[in-house]
Design a protein around this motif. Structure first.
Motif, PDB file in Angstrom:
ATOM      1  N   GLY A  76      51.359  12.479  89.571  1.00 12.35           N
ATOM      2  CA  GLY A  76      52.193  12.654  88.388  1.00 12.35           C
ATOM      3  C   GLY A  76      51.348  12.855  87.149  1.00 12.35           C
ATOM      4  O   GLY A  76      50.158  12.517  87.101  1.00 12.35           O
ATOM      5  N   GLY A  77      51.978  13.415  86.099  1.00 12.07           N
ATOM      6  CA  GLY A  77      51.255  13.692  84.874  1.00 12.07           C
ATOM      7  C   GLY A  77      50.208  14.769  85.068  1.00 12.07           C
ATOM      8  O   GLY A  77      50.187  15.471  86.084  1.00 12.07           O
ATOM      9  N   THR A  78      49.330  14.915  84.102  1.00 13.16           N
ATOM     10  CA  THR A  78      48.303  15.954  84.194  1.00 13.16           C
ATOM     11  C   THR A  78      46.880  15.429  84.014  1.00 13.16           C
ATOM     12  O   THR A  78      45.926  16.117  84.375  1.00 13.16           O
ATOM     13  CB  THR A  78      48.536  17.049  83.126  1.00 13.16           C
ATOM     14  N   ARG A  79      46.716  14.238  83.475  1.00 16.25           N
ATOM     15  CA  ARG A  79      45.379  13.749  83.135  1.00 16.25           C
ATOM     16  C   ARG A  79      44.429  13.744  84.336  1.00 16.25           C
ATOM     17  O   ARG A  79      43.296  14.228  84.251  1.00 16.25           O
ATOM     18  CB  ARG A  79      45.476  12.354  82.537  1.00 16.25           C
ATOM     19  N   PHE A  80      44.899  13.201  85.444  1.00 16.39           N
ATOM     20  CA  PHE A  80      44.079  13.165  86.658  1.00 16.39           C
ATOM     21  C   PHE A  80      44.527  14.240  87.658  1.00 16.39           C
ATOM     22  O   PHE A  80      43.691  14.849  88.330  1.00 16.39           O
ATOM     23  CB  PHE A  80      44.153  11.784  87.317  1.00 16.39           C
TER      24      PHE A  80
END
Length: 409
Positions: A76-80
């Motif tokens: 989920g998300g984009t950071r990792f």
């Protein structure tokens, strides 16, 4: 035997492992070989898990193993997730994801990277959860030109609006129940109630429809925080329902417009009858006409089943799969993908007598009059017209509290 890895062991990631095991025989039959989860990447401690031997905290362990052919991303998300997915694609492994934020933001780039390295980047579960939407769109509807999309693509807000309609709840009460049931985040439900989740999904569908990248930042987005039980009651008087609609359409000048907003949906429209946590997406094709996809938009196993279906396709077809999904990169716009087409608009006002609304807002119908507040349906208004109405109300000492456009049938 095909070996795969899972990145992220939350709700969907754990569901992928469960689906792979529970339906191992049918998955093997469809993939042409058994499918086994060899690694699970997660930074948390799972040493007490019966599957502790599968866990690693190091992506390099996965990338160094030549047996891993497909990686599932459910972080989920984009950071990792974004840099990890890039590294997986660059290593020659296909990636299957449920990550709508990543696909909406970096989809064109990741599709191009997959093509460059001869692998697949698949994301059926990013829109509609377990309801098939993306694959039918780019395969079954491939001979159609999709000119318009209208959808209820966020189950949480649809559940809340259903509660508000059936039980007369206000926004706060409906949100509390949604949080208690696990439909909405407890700490910050903004992705759902402020429309960001739906925005990412319509960005993905719109990109597929028009063939170039549409960015969520360019899509006007408004959620349901301002909706009251009185608005829903007023909608019923107009033979409509209030729904959070994600929409995309082509404009006469060959441009495109898209948005997310609460709208009045006439009961004659199929979307008006979509309730609770269910999603529905209506697409208009030039050959087929209208087609509707309907089903639960979330849930551990429904979403995981869509991810595993992508895994099967990636294993079977390899580099062929992503070609029909491909859309072109595009620069982010300075402005918004707005639509200025006039339509019927519901307005809620305060501080001005209801009897004055026809002279202030133009031809229409008075829907309700509660003394200090009133609801009025303007027969037809553009954004410029609504700005003028707001200005007139302000001069008279009133306010324009809410605008709901009516969805075209």
């Amino acid at each position: 035997m095909a070996k795969i890895a899972i990145m992220g062991f939350g709700t969907v990631g754990s569901g992928v492992l469960e689906v792979c095991r529970r339906n191992a025989a049918s998955i093997a039959r469809r993939a042409g070989e058994p499918v086994e989860v060899k690694y699970i990447l997660d930074v948390r401690d799972f040493s007490d898990s019966p599957d502790a031997a599968l866990f690693t905290k190091d992506l390099d362990v996965i990338l160094a193993d030549p047996e891993i052919r497909v990686v599932v991303e459910t972080i989920g998300g984009t950071r990792f997730a974004y840099p990890y997915v890039r590294r997986c694609l660059e290593s020659g492994r296909s990636v299957c994801t449920s990550n709508k934020e990543m696909v909406a933001t970096y989809g064109a780039e990741l599709l191009a990277l997959a093509r460059e390295h001869g692998v697949a980047f698949l994301f059926e579960a990013s829109v509609g959860g377990g309801t098939p939407i993306i694959t039918p769109m780019h395969q079954c509807l491939a001979a159609n030109h999709i000119s318009e999309i209208q959808g209820i693509v966020n189950g949480t807000t649809n559940f809340m609006l259903t509660k508000m309609k059936r039980e007369g709840m206000d926004f706060a009460a409906a949100l509390k129940i949604a949080q208690q049931l696990g439909y909405a985040e407890t700490k910050d439900p903004g992705d759902d109630v402020d429309g960001r989740d739906a925005c990412r999904k319509i960005a993905i569908l719109g990109s597929l429809a028009c063939g170039h990248h549409l960015y969520p930042d360019n899509i006007p987005t408004r959620g349901i925080r301002d909706i009251t039980p009185e608005d829903i009651e007023a909608a019923e008087k107009l033979d409509c329902a209030v729904k959070l609609i994600a929409w995309y359409r082509e404009k006469p000048d060959n441009g495109v417009a898209a948005g997310v907003e609460p709208m009045l949906v006439p009961n004659s429209n199929q979307l008006a009858g979509v309730n609770d946590v269910f999603n529905a997406v209506l697409m208009k094709g030039d050959m087929l006409g209208d087609v509707v996809f309907y089903g639960k938009g979330a849930g551990k196993l429904p979403t995981a089943s869509a991810v595993v279906a992508d895994v099967i396709d990636a294993l079977k077809e390899g580099s062929k799969v992503h070609d029909s999904l491909f859309w072109k990169p595009a620069e982010k716009l300075d402005g918004m993908l707005s639509d200025d087409t006039p339509c019927a608009c519901y307005i809620r006002t305060s501080g001005v007598p209801a009897a004055m609304l026809s002279s202030v807002a133009g031809p229409g119908t008075l829907v309700s009059d509660h003394g200090d507040t009133a609801a009025y349906l303007i027969r037809s208004a553009s954004p410029a017209d609504l700005a003028l109405v707001k200005e007139k109300l302000s001069v008279l000492g009133g306010t324009l509290s809410l605008v709901l456009r009516m969805l075209s049938e």
